[in-house]
Design an enzyme around this catalytic site. Sequence first.
Site, PDB file in Angstrom:
ATOM      1  N   LYS A   1       0.667  -0.982   0.116  1.00  0.00           N
ATOM      2  CA  LYS A   1       0.022   0.041   0.128  1.00  0.00           C
ATOM      3  C   LYS A   1       0.951   1.261   0.003  1.00  0.00           C
ATOM      4  CE  LYS A   1      -3.985   1.559   2.825  1.00  0.00           C
ATOM      5  NZ  LYS A   1      -4.690   1.260   4.097  1.00  0.00           N
TER       6      LYS A   1
ATOM      7  N   SER B   1      -9.194   1.179   3.137  1.00  0.00           N
ATOM      8  CA  SER B   1      -8.455   1.886   2.331  1.00  0.00           C
ATOM      9  C   SER B   1      -7.524   0.992   1.625  1.00  0.00           C
ATOM     10  CB  SER B   1      -7.870   3.036   3.328  1.00  0.00           C
ATOM     11  OG  SER B   1      -6.973   2.499   4.082  1.00  0.00           O
TER      12      SER B   1
ATOM     13  N   SER C   1      -9.498  -1.354   7.393  1.00  0.00           N
ATOM     14  CA  SER C   1      -8.917  -1.612   5.910  1.00  0.00           C
ATOM     15  C   SER C   1      -8.254  -2.745   5.429  1.00  0.00           C
ATOM     16  CB  SER C   1      -8.030  -0.262   5.865  1.00  0.00           C
ATOM     17  OG  SER C   1      -8.739   1.133   6.164  1.00  0.00           O
TER      18      SER C   1
END
Length: 600
Positions: free
Chosen positions: A78, A152, A176
């Site tokens: 990420k 996310s 997330s």
Amino acid sequence: MAVMIGKTLAEWQQTIASNSDNVFALLKAHLDSLPAPDNAWIALANESALREQIDALLPRYQQQPDALPLFGIPFAIKDNVDAAGWPTTAGCPAIAQVAERDATAVAKLKAAGAILLGKTNLDQFATGLVGTRSPYGAVANAFNPEYVSGGSSSGSASVVARGLVPFSLGTDTAGSGRVPAGFNNIVGLKPTKGWLSATGVFPACRLNDTLSVFALTVDDAWQVATIAGGYDAEDAYSRSNPATAPAAFTASPVLAIPDELRFFGDNEAEQAWQAALGALRVSGVTLKPIDFSPFYQLAEQLYQGPWVAERTAAVGDTLRHPEQMDPTVHTIIAAGLNYSAVETFNAEYLRAELARKIQTALADVDALVVPTSPTIHTIDEMAREPIRFNSEFGTYTNFTNLADLSALALPAPFRADGLPAGITLLAPAWHDRALAVFGRRWQQQLALPTGATGHAFPAIPPTLPGSEHHVRIAVVGAHLRGMPLNFQLTQRNAVFAEATETAASYRLYALANTRPPKPGLFRDGDGAAIEVELWDIPRARFGEFVAEIPSPLGIGSLELADGRWVKGFICEPAALNDATDITEFKGWRHWVGRKETHHV
């Protein structure tokens, strides 16, 4: 060149082992095969970056292949996680900075041989469970592009679900690392806070952040987490595993479920949940409804109170430039300015009280199981109600880190409309391995295709590798299941692992004048294979257990029939002088059964 889309870690390992001289060509062909354009990626490795990583590792792999268990295997991170030489944006290009070194977890994965393929899209500043709050575009669901991917960690989940990499790193503050797993039919391992270092991770809420792992199987997620995890003195919130948690659930697991569930009118999500409960019952699980009000109340605290100010602290001066931020993200994070220090302390007191109620509610069960998300929405729907729908997604996730729980999001029976609908297991901190043991059995039971790849669920090893936080001990007599001293194991979170035999070099004796009756095991070249049970006891509880063992017994090392050595009961030779040799019975149960039958 082999097609590697959708392959698991084991499949990558097998291919690389037989093509170690051509790893660069394999990865270059894989990189060239990736779909484009693809907004799940923010940045991808180029040819020179691949070659540089591989060339640094190949000589060692050729000499010591076992030292690099992830050699040549591509992964993604990420884009709020640092990788040396790569920009970190946290989904906000205005703050992009090229990292000087790898985040600690990334460095550990690279040291094990993994090759960073790219950095992935996310809800800006990791603020959202939707995957749409990004200047790089909304990441689509892997099954239906009209729907959200979840966030996310949207990009990290998407590239795994589509089989572009076998694993990726996300982060998880409010869910997330779980919601995108649930929406895309993959595994999301949300570790105990502090197990995976946060060094080199752009914070969302430092007190409640953790790196997470996405993979197609629990086995893969667990292998990655054990490599990437560990205490890091540089991270002020890093923790050492206290080695007190069980290695697995009890033989007949009891899972708590909410006594009142919220699906926000999504009947298909509710039906999928009922199908999951049916599958759990088939697996032998007992479901126990519990009062879920403390969980709901704690979940609401994360965004509807002073805790949001942690996000305000994380973004710093960027908040003064709303033109650089996603409007919804700016609205959420700016709300942190509205709270005083007094309100923040009061919020912490409430968090502690609710967390204690949650820990108490989970004390008498193996774990809690919940829907990963109570509903799902299209990208268009999310644009109309960005905050309310996001809040709904966090119904069964927001409380987790506030209550210091470990979690594992798992694929589950699909919705009637063909979209995934996962479940999540939650347990107290450091119960990660127990969750994984159950999770891998669950995946075997359902045998769903992996992610969105269409590939059949693969064959997996019978058990997880041994744990450094547990001691495997062989018991031969009064500590066997159903015997009078077995409680000395179970009350210390020991769990049964397997029934087996010693090597054929032991003699078994019924000791005189012991209460309850106990056997003595003695190594002798003229012996036999004796039945034993193997139990895994938390390392921190092992000393307590040994302290209760009376003379003439003790703990030493036993050889098993398959050549393994484990800790186990041994006996002082002097005690055998007036003992009865019962080796011919090959085990204490047979001897006890023979005595009872003879007595009758």
